[in-house]
Motif scaffolding. Structure first.
Motif, PDB file in Angstrom:
ATOM      1  N   ARG A 132       1.442   8.933  -6.359  1.00  0.00           N
ATOM      2  CA  ARG A 132       1.742  10.354  -6.102  1.00  0.00           C
ATOM      3  C   ARG A 132       2.747  10.903  -7.109  1.00  0.00           C
ATOM      4  NH1 ARG A 132       1.783   8.760  -0.633  1.00  0.00           N
ATOM      5  NH2 ARG A 132       4.073   8.732  -0.642  1.00  0.00           N
ATOM      6  N   SER A 140       0.966   3.900  -3.119  1.00  0.00           N
ATOM      7  CA  SER A 140       0.690   5.322  -2.875  1.00  0.00           C
ATOM      8  C   SER A 140       1.827   6.197  -3.383  1.00  0.00           C
ATOM      9  CB  SER A 140       0.468   5.564  -1.376  1.00  0.00           C
ATOM     10  OG  SER A 140      -0.684   4.904  -0.921  1.00  0.00           O
ATOM     11  N   SER A 188       0.823  -1.205   0.000  1.00  0.00           N
ATOM     12  CA  SER A 188       0.000   0.000   0.000  1.00  0.00           C
ATOM     13  C   SER A 188       0.860   1.260   0.000  1.00  0.00           C
ATOM     14  CB  SER A 188      -0.942   0.004   1.211  1.00  0.00           C
ATOM     15  OG  SER A 188      -0.205  -0.061   2.422  1.00  0.00           O
TER      16      SER A 188
END
Length: 303
Positions: A199, A195, A191
């Protein structure tokens, strides 16, 4: 059963090289990819116009395959054979024959094809396993070109269409979740990794372990080798666990990072260090953007 694979490649008036994969020696796994690359290198050295793979049954093994019962049964071996070994041939433009019996396969080698590989094709033993990578390493260090795998034109076209709908460059993340727990990717770290990638402006395509996808009734590249290869070729970057599917990236021209290299130490030593790959090094045929990352990966290391 057998026949030509789609997009097989031929050179007019040049002899065929028949490469024999002995299923009493070679497993029904991604190890076959290494054998296939070695066979293609032999074809090029000999100036042969085409590569044809002949699969020889193990008449004493369960279902005609080498007994790997401590890892998977004959039914999984048969599925792996049909979904890894057979379609892998197309990634190097090779045709194939699955002999009706071992004796029929040997007759094929003695009769139809004058040029055969390896030299001991009809008497192979576990002492010399052509599905190990040592000969590829040695020949690459000596300056011999290492073949690159290619998905079909159609598969790449459809994956390109799929990725374009995401409207961002794509990073694939290949997860391993099977036997040998030490080699499984740390799912808890995913995770944070995802992420971070998102980003940075990328879309993430996760390729689960094939067994996981089958159990969930899902899958895309997980269930089709041509599509898996196309995903790797169309991605901006491929993040790999230390798993069999990583071999598709090893023999590609696309950027990849394979984590958990050297894990577990004993297995890595037997399969790679003793085959000629010093600890800490990547394959001698890698290009910029391709690297083996040593040590157990966590979220921080993967980022």
């Amino acid at each position: 059963r057998g026949g030509a694979v789609l997009e097989a490649r031929f050179v007019r008036n040049a002899p065929t090289l028949a490469a024999f994969y002995d299923l009493s020696i070679g497993p029904t796994s991604f190890d076959f990819v290494v054998f296939l690359v070695q066979a293609e290198m032999a074809r090029r050295r000999g100036g042969h116009g085409h590569l044809h793979v002949v699969f020889l049954h193990d008449e004493r093994g369960p279902g005609g395959f080498r007994d790997k019962g401590h890892l998977y049964d004959e039914h999984e071996a048969r599925w792996r054979f049909a979904n890894i070994c057979v379609p892998a041939c197309a990634l190097l433009g090779a045709s194939l024959t699955v002999s009706a019996s071992r004796s029929a396969g040997i007759e094929l080698g003695l009769g139809r094809d004058r040029y055969t590989w390896p030299d001991d094709w009809d008497r192979q033993t576990l002492k010399v396993r052509r599905h190990l990578i040592g000969d590829v390493i040695a020949r690459a260090r000596a300056g011999e070109a290492v073949p690159r795998l290619e998905a079909s034109t159609y598969a790449r076209r459809k994956v390109r269409e799929y990725f374009s709908n995401l409207r961002k460059p794509v990073v694939t993340v290949t997860v391993r979740k099977t036997y040998l727990e030490e080699r499984n990717l740390d799912v808890s770290a995913l995770s944070a990794v995802i992420s971070h990638i998102e980003r940075a402006g990328y879309a993430v395509k996760i390729l689960c372990d094939t067994g996981t996808a089958l159990g969930l009734g899902s899958g895309y590249g997980e269930l089709n080798l041509d599509l898996r290869m196309a995903c790797y070729q169309e991605a901006a970057l491929n993040l790999q666990a230390n798993n069999g599917a990583a071999s598709l990236c090893w023999f590609s021209e696309r950027p990849y990072l394979m984590f958990d290299a050297g894990v577990p130490a004993e297995e890595w030593d037997g399969l790679f260090v003793k085959q000629g790959l010093p600890l800490g090094e990547s394959w001698p045929w890698t290009i910029p953007g391709q690297r083996l990352v040593y040590g157990k990966a966590d979220g921080a290391r993967m980022i």
